[in-house]
Design a protein around this motif. Structure first.
Motif, PDB file in Angstrom:
ATOM      1  N   GLY A  40      -8.953  -0.979 -14.649  1.00 32.74           N
ATOM      2  CA  GLY A  40     -10.253  -0.873 -13.996  1.00 32.74           C
ATOM      3  C   GLY A  40     -10.825   0.511 -14.212  1.00 32.74           C
ATOM      4  N   GLN A  41     -11.113   1.214 -13.122  1.00 36.13           N
ATOM      5  CA  GLN A  41     -11.584   2.592 -13.212  1.00 36.13           C
ATOM      6  C   GLN A  41     -10.629   3.541 -12.504  1.00 36.13           C
ATOM      7  OE1 GLN A  41     -14.257   3.591 -15.133  1.00 36.13           O
ATOM      8  NE2 GLN A  41     -14.097   1.445 -15.775  1.00 36.13           N
ATOM      9  N   GLU A  42      -9.355   3.143 -12.487  1.00 34.87           N
ATOM     10  CA  GLU A  42      -8.337   3.950 -11.837  1.00 34.87           C
ATOM     11  C   GLU A  42      -7.140   4.147 -12.753  1.00 34.87           C
ATOM     12  OE1 GLU A  42      -8.674   3.038  -7.056  1.00 34.87           O
ATOM     13  OE2 GLU A  42      -7.317   1.824  -8.282  1.00 34.87           O
ATOM     14  N   VAL A  43      -6.453   5.272 -12.535  1.00 37.55           N
ATOM     15  CA  VAL A  43      -5.192   5.533 -13.214  1.00 37.55           C
ATOM     16  C   VAL A  43      -4.149   5.840 -12.151  1.00 37.55           C
ATOM     17  CG1 VAL A  43      -3.947   6.979 -14.855  1.00 37.55           C
ATOM     18  CG2 VAL A  43      -6.337   6.399 -15.271  1.00 37.55           C
ATOM     19  N   THR A  44      -3.015   5.168 -12.241  1.00 36.50           N
ATOM     20  CA  THR A  44      -1.927   5.348 -11.288  1.00 36.50           C
ATOM     21  C   THR A  44      -0.799   6.120 -11.942  1.00 36.50           C
ATOM     22  OG1 THR A  44      -2.451   3.265 -10.181  1.00 36.50           O
ATOM     23  CG2 THR A  44      -0.272   4.187  -9.784  1.00 36.50           C
ATOM     24  N   PHE A  45      -0.355   7.184 -11.260  1.00 41.65           N
ATOM     25  CA  PHE A  45       0.784   7.986 -11.698  1.00 41.65           C
ATOM     26  C   PHE A  45       1.957   7.673 -10.778  1.00 41.65           C
ATOM     27  CE2 PHE A  45      -2.968  10.076 -13.142  1.00 41.65           C
ATOM     28  CZ  PHE A  45      -2.646  10.657 -14.354  1.00 41.65           C
ATOM     29  N   MET A  46       3.118   7.381 -11.362  1.00 36.27           N
ATOM     30  CA  MET A  46       4.260   6.990 -10.563  1.00 36.27           C
ATOM     31  C   MET A  46       5.513   7.732 -10.993  1.00 36.27           C
ATOM     32  SD  MET A  46       5.458   3.128  -9.685  1.00 36.27           S
ATOM     33  CE  MET A  46       7.160   2.700  -9.972  1.00 36.27           C
ATOM     34  N   GLY A  47       6.234   8.242  -9.970  1.00 30.31           N
ATOM     35  CA  GLY A  47       7.516   8.885 -10.199  1.00 30.31           C
ATOM     36  C   GLY A  47       8.593   8.148  -9.429  1.00 30.31           C
ATOM     37  N   CYS A  48       9.826   8.229  -9.918  1.00 29.41           N
ATOM     38  CA  CYS A  48      10.895   7.449  -9.299  1.00 29.41           C
ATOM     39  C   CYS A  48      12.235   8.143  -9.499  1.00 29.41           C
ATOM     40  CB  CYS A  48      10.933   6.050  -9.926  1.00 29.41           C
ATOM     41  SG  CYS A  48      12.147   4.930  -9.209  1.00 29.41           S
ATOM     42  N   ASP A  49      13.086   8.095  -8.473  1.00 27.68           N
ATOM     43  CA  ASP A  49      14.484   8.459  -8.657  1.00 27.68           C
ATOM     44  C   ASP A  49      15.324   7.257  -8.237  1.00 27.68           C
ATOM     45  OD1 ASP A  49      14.676   8.457  -5.882  1.00 27.68           O
ATOM     46  OD2 ASP A  49      14.759  10.634  -5.692  1.00 27.68           O
ATOM     47  N   SER A  50      16.599   7.463  -8.006  1.00 27.12           N
ATOM     48  CA  SER A  50      17.455   6.315  -7.706  1.00 27.12           C
ATOM     49  C   SER A  50      17.228   5.750  -6.310  1.00 27.12           C
ATOM     50  CB  SER A  50      18.926   6.725  -7.860  1.00 27.12           C
ATOM     51  OG  SER A  50      19.216   7.860  -7.062  1.00 27.12           O
ATOM     52  N   ASP A  51      16.561   6.522  -5.421  1.00 29.42           N
ATOM     53  CA  ASP A  51      16.374   6.076  -4.041  1.00 29.42           C
ATOM     54  C   ASP A  51      14.924   5.932  -3.608  1.00 29.42           C
ATOM     55  OD1 ASP A  51      19.134   5.907  -3.155  1.00 29.42           O
ATOM     56  OD2 ASP A  51      19.179   8.091  -3.320  1.00 29.42           O
ATOM     57  N   SER A  52      14.014   6.625  -4.261  1.00 29.80           N
ATOM     58  CA  SER A  52      12.633   6.645  -3.772  1.00 29.80           C
ATOM     59  C   SER A  52      11.636   6.617  -4.917  1.00 29.80           C
ATOM     60  CB  SER A  52      12.411   7.892  -2.903  1.00 29.80           C
ATOM     61  OG  SER A  52      12.783   9.059  -3.608  1.00 29.80           O
ATOM     62  N   SER A  53      10.389   6.289  -4.553  1.00 25.56           N
ATOM     63  CA  SER A  53       9.305   6.201  -5.535  1.00 25.56           C
ATOM     64  C   SER A  53       8.018   6.693  -4.891  1.00 25.56           C
ATOM     65  CB  SER A  53       9.099   4.758  -6.020  1.00 25.56           C
ATOM     66  OG  SER A  53      10.280   4.196  -6.532  1.00 25.56           O
ATOM     67  N   VAL A  54       7.079   7.112  -5.733  1.00 26.24           N
ATOM     68  CA  VAL A  54       5.755   7.488  -5.252  1.00 26.24           C
ATOM     69  C   VAL A  54       4.732   7.086  -6.298  1.00 26.24           C
ATOM     70  CG1 VAL A  54       5.880   9.819  -6.242  1.00 26.24           C
ATOM     71  CG2 VAL A  54       4.316   9.372  -4.338  1.00 26.24           C
ATOM     72  N   LYS A  55       3.564   6.691  -5.831  1.00 24.41           N
ATOM     73  CA  LYS A  55       2.456   6.443  -6.755  1.00 24.41           C
ATOM     74  C   LYS A  55       1.184   7.050  -6.189  1.00 24.41           C
ATOM     75  CE  LYS A  55       1.573   1.660  -5.161  1.00 24.41           C
ATOM     76  NZ  LYS A  55       1.495   0.251  -5.606  1.00 24.41           N
ATOM     77  N   CYS A  56       0.379   7.581  -7.088  1.00 21.63           N
ATOM     78  CA  CYS A  56      -0.861   8.259  -6.709  1.00 21.63           C
ATOM     79  C   CYS A  56      -1.968   7.788  -7.638  1.00 21.63           C
ATOM     80  CB  CYS A  56      -0.670   9.769  -6.809  1.00 21.63           C
ATOM     81  SG  CYS A  56      -2.136  10.746  -6.392  1.00 21.63           S
ATOM     82  N   LYS A  57      -3.080   7.342  -7.053  1.00 17.68           N
ATOM     83  CA  LYS A  57      -4.202   6.830  -7.839  1.00 17.68           C
ATOM     84  C   LYS A  57      -5.353   7.828  -7.857  1.00 17.68           C
ATOM     85  CE  LYS A  57      -3.307   1.942  -6.777  1.00 17.68           C
ATOM     86  NZ  LYS A  57      -3.861   0.693  -6.213  1.00 17.68           N
ATOM     87  N   ILE A  58      -5.991   7.964  -9.032  1.00 15.95           N
ATOM     88  CA  ILE A  58      -7.199   8.773  -9.146  1.00 15.95           C
ATOM     89  C   ILE A  58      -8.210   8.037 -10.012  1.00 15.95           C
ATOM     90  CG2 ILE A  58      -6.003  10.971  -8.846  1.00 15.95           C
ATOM     91  CD1 ILE A  58      -6.219  11.389 -11.883  1.00 15.95           C
ATOM     92  N   LYS A  59      -9.481   8.408  -9.881  1.00 13.88           N
ATOM     93  CA  LYS A  59     -10.546   7.803 -10.664  1.00 13.88           C
ATOM     94  C   LYS A  59     -10.563   8.399 -12.068  1.00 13.88           C
ATOM     95  CE  LYS A  59     -12.203   5.257  -7.321  1.00 13.88           C
ATOM     96  NZ  LYS A  59     -12.119   3.772  -7.368  1.00 13.88           N
ATOM     97  N   ALA A  60     -10.914   7.587 -13.039  1.00 15.32           N
ATOM     98  CA  ALA A  60     -11.011   8.048 -14.421  1.00 15.32           C
ATOM     99  C   ALA A  60     -11.868   7.067 -15.209  1.00 15.32           C
ATOM    100  CB  ALA A  60      -9.618   8.166 -15.048  1.00 15.32           C
ATOM    101  N   VAL A  61     -12.245   7.468 -16.399  1.00 16.01           N
ATOM    102  CA  VAL A  61     -12.985   6.585 -17.305  1.00 16.01           C
ATOM    103  C   VAL A  61     -11.953   5.882 -18.186  1.00 16.01           C
ATOM    104  CG1 VAL A  61     -14.710   6.421 -19.120  1.00 16.01           C
ATOM    105  CG2 VAL A  61     -14.964   8.132 -17.291  1.00 16.01           C
ATOM    106  N   VAL A  62     -11.713   4.609 -17.910  1.00 14.19           N
ATOM    107  CA  VAL A  62     -10.699   3.848 -18.640  1.00 14.19           C
ATOM    108  C   VAL A  62     -11.389   3.090 -19.777  1.00 14.19           C
ATOM    109  CG1 VAL A  62      -8.937   2.061 -18.499  1.00 14.19           C
ATOM    110  CG2 VAL A  62      -9.273   3.636 -16.573  1.00 14.19           C
ATOM    111  N   GLU A  63     -11.159   3.529 -20.989  1.00 19.63           N
ATOM    112  CA  GLU A  63     -11.766   2.881 -22.154  1.00 19.63           C
ATOM    113  C   GLU A  63     -10.880   1.765 -22.695  1.00 19.63           C
ATOM    114  OE1 GLU A  63     -12.797   5.870 -24.987  1.00 19.63           O
ATOM    115  OE2 GLU A  63     -14.110   6.946 -23.593  1.00 19.63           O
TER     116      GLU A  63
END
Length: 389
Positions: A40-63
């Motif tokens: 869409g018009q979002e980009v999600t960044f995700m990090g992960c280890d063996s026990d936990s995860s995080v994701k962060c969304k920001i707006k961008a121009v997705v071509e």
């Protein structure tokens, strides 16, 4: 996949949030990467280890939509060092060789990738109970407890903070009118120090009572992003906990085990109550700490009416003696003395917000309780050092 980012601060923030969870040294190379997904018009960044995860969304121009993984640390570093100006733009594209081209002005990077299919899948949590809490209050809950979590301990259940959700509102947190409100308490201990704080949650759904130990690392990363005034959604499942903060979501495994019943060690009656100026008290302790013995870090406190004398000594360094008087100390009881490890004491004082604090002592061998001025929702405990007869 092809994306344009036009805001450096948002891009850097998202990469740093994801990188906070990433394992820097791991036997699974994919966990040293960040997953980046454009849709869409979002980009999600995700990090992960063996026990936990995080994701962060920001707006961008997705071509062109898609997802890839990039090495976390190099990517964060290159974003940090990109020049920022009024026409800032980063073009992020995956070429036919499976390499990511990152271009900004005259700067061009080419990063190797790993298959996104190898990255751990983000699975939704079905909460047994969920509630909302303000960012400000959640940050205080974490601050007032995280200091007491040990970095290492064979008792794994101590390597996090214990959050309880129930309807047992204490006098310091009387039940509000809303039926969906709940009583929250977060507590942590390393066996030498303890801190807890009571608070109110709203919009509770699910079962009435639950307790869960949340890992130190996750709470530390959540604490970093609590910078606004909005609400945080918290959910506790059978084995996982999540925190949703605007466009960021943290998810972590709970720590299994039974958290110690710390209520059993809290004295109910006290022989001595001392009022202290925290700034003056802390400065005196730091002066004494210069010559404390490295193994015990012991400072001896001698209380007399209207006076406190501090002493410290080591055979190889020397000794210290200093005093506090009214109005920096208010005490009119019988003279007594006790010894405390100054390291444990200072890390406790550092999370207390009010400059006027009270010290509650049952005896020199019992746990010592500290409280902030006019705040009954927080409590701090420091164990004394057993003194030789």
């Amino acid at each position: 996949m092809k994306v344009k980012f036009q805001n450096k601060s948002e891009l850097l923030y998202a990469t740093q949030v994801a990188n906070g969870i990433v394992l820097q040294q791991t036997s699974l190379p994919i966990l040293s990467n960040i997953l980046i997904e454009a849709s869409g018009q979002e980009v999600t960044f995700m990090g992960c280890d063996s026990d936990s995860s995080v994701k962060c969304k920001i707006k961008a121009v997705v071509e062109a939509e898609g997802k890839i993984t990039v090495p976390a640390v190099p990517f964060v570093n290159l974003v940090r060092e990109l020049p920022e100006n009024n026409s800032f733009e980063v073009l992020f594209a995956l070429n036919e060789n499976g390499v990511v081209d990152v271009t900004s002005g005259t700067n061009e990077y080419h990063l190797q990738t790993m298959s996104p299919e190898d990255f751990p899948e983000w699975k939704a949590i079905e909460p047994l109970v969920s509630f909302e809490i303000t960012q400000e209050v959640l940050k205080k809950l974490i601050t007032k407890t995280l200091f007491a979590v040990p970095d290492k301990d064979p008792r794994k259940v101590l390597l996090g903070a214990y959050l309880t959700v129930d309807n047992n509102f204490p006098d310091v947190a009387k039940a509000p009118a809303e039926e969906t409100s709940c009583h929250l308490r977060m507590a942590a201990t390393d066996g030498k120090t303890l801190g807890y704080m009571d608070a109110i949650g709203t919009g509770r759904k699910g079962q009435e009572s639950i307790g869960v130990v949340i890992p130190q690392k996750t709470l530390g990363e959540v604490q970093k992003v609590l910078i606004g005034q909005g609400l945080v959604q918290v959910g506790i499942g059978e084995r996982h906990i999540y925190f949703r903060i605007n466009d960021i979501e943290f998810k972590t495994n709970k720590i299994d085990g039974e958290f110690p019943n710390y209520e059993l060690v809290l004295p109910k009656e006290f022989e001595h109550v001392i009022t202290l100026d925290k700034t003056a008290f802390s400065k005196a302790i730091r002066r004494a700490a210069i010559v404390t013995e490295s193994q015990t870090s012991a400072v001896t406190f001698k209380f007399k009416p209207g006076e406190l004398e501090l002493e410290a000594k080591t055979f190889d360094l020397g000794s210290y003696k200093g005093n506090l008087y009214k109005p920096q100390i208010e005490y009119e009881g019988k003279p007594f003395e006790l010894s405390i490890n100054q390291t444990y004491l200072m890390k406790t004082l550092n999370v207390m917000e009010t400059n006027t604090i009270t010290m509650h002592v049952k005896s020199p061998s019992h746990p010592i309780i500290f409280r902030e001025e006019d705040r009954l929702d927080t409590l701090f405990l420091v164990m004394p050092i057993k003194m030789e007869s």
